[in-house]
Scaffold this active site. Structure first.
Site, mmCIF file in Angstrom:
data_model
loop_
_atom_site.group_PDB
_atom_site.id
_atom_site.type_symbol
_atom_site.label_atom_id
_atom_site.label_comp_id
_atom_site.label_asym_id
_atom_site.label_seq_id
_atom_site.Cartn_x
_atom_site.Cartn_y
_atom_site.Cartn_z
ATOM 1 N N LYS A 82 0.809 -1.193 0.121
ATOM 2 C CA LYS A 82 0.014 -0.047 -0.065
ATOM 3 C C LYS A 82 0.820 1.199 -0.113
ATOM 4 O O LYS A 82 1.749 1.109 0.758
ATOM 5 C CB LYS A 82 -0.813 0.069 1.176
ATOM 6 C CG LYS A 82 -1.736 1.144 1.271
ATOM 7 C CD LYS A 82 -2.797 1.112 2.416
ATOM 8 C CE LYS A 82 -3.726 2.339 2.768
ATOM 9 N NZ LYS A 82 -4.749 2.057 3.876
ATOM 10 N N SER A 165 -9.423 2.222 3.089
ATOM 11 C CA SER A 165 -8.733 2.988 2.082
ATOM 12 C C SER A 165 -7.752 1.938 1.187
ATOM 13 O O SER A 165 -6.846 2.705 0.293
ATOM 14 C CB SER A 165 -7.923 4.046 2.827
ATOM 15 O OG SER A 165 -7.056 3.287 3.958
ATOM 16 N N SER A 189 -9.936 -0.080 7.298
ATOM 17 C CA SER A 189 -9.443 -0.259 5.685
ATOM 18 C C SER A 189 -8.709 -1.283 5.414
ATOM 19 O O SER A 189 -8.223 -1.180 4.226
ATOM 20 C CB SER A 189 -8.581 1.147 5.955
ATOM 21 O OG SER A 189 -9.164 2.363 5.809
#
Length: 497
Positions: A82, A165, A189
């Site tokens: 990420k 996210s 998330s």
């Protein structure tokens, strides 16, 4: 690999690691295969940075260690990160214009630990700006193959969001663009995008994984975790990711790394699974409830006992989280002022003007909204009324869990009230996104481990995740429960592509 074998992207982390160790396939071949997959499926918008030269160099080094007999547990297995973790060989943007062009001089601890286990980095994955969002529509960075920012698309239906996210991470795993990915979970998330994309993801106990090198959003909530297809894969990855980091992360727990896969196959006979009534109210969509109920029936077949419990302050988790997290964000993001690194406005008259223009240009709408909210609740005259009260209720939410764990070993329920919605459906209504976090926020506020396990499909054939929550340091038990469910079902094996 011979033509009779499954393609590399259909192999689990465990199977791929075994094939690499036994030299049925090389790390170089594996890396090239997944880089080609990433290029082939650019339309999903999952990747924001690739560096083929760096990836292939890591793969060659992995092959050398395998040949020398010094392979790590993940030697040669590709993984993508990420874009909230800083990396030396890849740019780090945190999905924000504020950090476009930033290249970190060091790797995040989580990145380093996975590399030490032998993992090969494929690239960086799209995310909501500074990890603020529930749909991955807030990224201000153009994905690979795009000329402008674009939302990440759910591989099960490209018109739908992947969740946020960590949406890019969930999409990369679900679409088989990477065997596994790192994610971060502040209020859900990891779990929510895992649910929306039909994969497995786990957020460990707060402090289990180092936050060093993770671009900070809310420091008392942020936690790293793995996202993969199965609980077995997540157990292998989490074992490599966790461990104390006292010199670089003051919130890191002084607990040694452990093998989270040690009890994957333990029996579930007598396991008490708490079912909170607050998770099954009128706001839960019928298709999600049907999938969750079916998963709970599977647990009963496996010998577990369902126990009714109550988490009475579940509804309060939304206002509490959206006071505490923005308050911490307003402090953490004050470092992005255009002075030392990141975006700086081109035209300004003095230092104050530079601050104002830099931050106005560099931050997106959702980030500005949370900074303003956080600054407000911390301001003189409102600190006691909002922030202090939120912290008190946060403690009550944590106590509710401890009361519940007197009667059960794990807690189960939905991850989100609905399946993934259409891109743009929530438009300019941020509250709709906030409300979607109602089932994931309580565990985050309490610092408890939680995970999402594929549990079936709902409206429009979109995936549904089952949320499992454990008491502090119960990751192995969570992964055991998830693994046994996956031995009895095949939802985690289904693929959208």
């Amino acid at each position: 690999m011979t033509s009779s074998n499954p393609p590399l992207h259909d192999l689990s982390v465990a199977a791929l690691a075994s094939a690499l160790r036994e030299r049925h396939v090389s790390a170089l071949e594996t890396a090239q295969h997944f880089l080609a997959r990433a290029q082939q499926h650019q339309a999903l918008g999952a990747y924001v940075a690739l560096n083929e030269e760096a990836t292939l160099a890591q793969a060659r080094a992995a092959d050398a260690r395998i040949a020398a007999g010094t392979a790590g547990v993940l030697e040669g297995v590709p993984i993508a990160h990420k874009d909230i973790f800083v990396t030396r060989d890849f740019p780090t943007t945190a999905g924000s214009k504020m950090l476009v062009g930033y290249q970190s001089p060091f790797d995040a601890t989580v990145v380093t630990q996975l590399a030490q286990a032998g993992a090969v980095t494929l690239g960086k994955l799209n995310c909501d700006e500074f990890a603020m969002g529930s749909a991955n529509e807030n990224s201000a960075v153009a994905p690979v193959g795009f000329d402008a920012p674009a939302p990440v698309r759910n591989p099960w239906n490209h018109d739908h969001v992947p969740g946020g996210s960590s949406g890019g991470s969930a999409v990369a795993v679900a679409a088989r663009l990477a065997p596994a990915a790192t994610g971060t979970d502040t209020g859900g998330s990891i779990r929510q995008p895992a649910s929306f994309c039909g994969i497995t993801g786990i957020k460990p106990t707060y402090g289990r994984a180092s936050r060093y090198g993770m671009v900070a959003y809310a420091s008392s909530l942020d936690q790293a975790g793995p996202m993969a297809r199965s609980a077995e894969d997540c157990a292998i990855l989490l074992s490599a990711m966790c461990g104390p980091d006292p010199d670089r992360d003051s919130t890191s727990l002084d607990m040694p790394a452990e093998d989270f896969s040690r009890s994957l196959n333990d029996s579930l006979d007598g396991l008490r699974i708490g079912i909170p009534k607050e998770f099954f109210g009128d706001g839960l969509a019928s298709d999600v409830r049907a999938a969750v109920d079916a998963a709970l029936r599977e647990y009963e077949k496996l010998g577990a006992k369902l126990v009714p419990i109550s988490l009475p302050r579940t509804e309060l988790s939304i206002p509490v989280y959206y006071i505490i997290a923005p308050a911490e964000a307003s402090s953490n993001l004050s470092r992005f002022d255009g002075v030392k690194f990141g975006h700086r406005a081109n035209n300004f008259t003095d230092l104050e003007d530079m601050y104002k223009k830099t931050r106005a240009e560099g931050f997106g709408a959702e980030v500005k909204r949370r900074i303003m909210t956080g600054a407000y609740v911390l301001s003189h005259g409102y600190y006691d009324a909002y922030y202090l009260q939120a912290q008190k209720v946060r403690r009550m939410i944590a106590n509710d869990f401890q009361n519940a764990f007197q009667d059960c070993d794990l807690i189960a329920g939905p991850v989100a009230p609905t399946v993934a919605w259409k891109i743009g459906e929530h438009g300019n209504d941020p509250l709709a996104d906030y409300l979607a976090d109602i089932f994931t926020l309580p565990a985050s506020l309490a610092g408890l481990p939680g995970m999402s396990v594929p549990a079936g499909f709902g409206a429009g054939g979109m995936p549904v995740g089952l949320q499992l929550i454990g008491n502090y340091f119960a990751e192995a038990r969570l992964l055991n429960a998830a693994h046994r469910l996956q031995q009895a079902t095949d939802f985690h094996l289904r693929t959208p592509l």
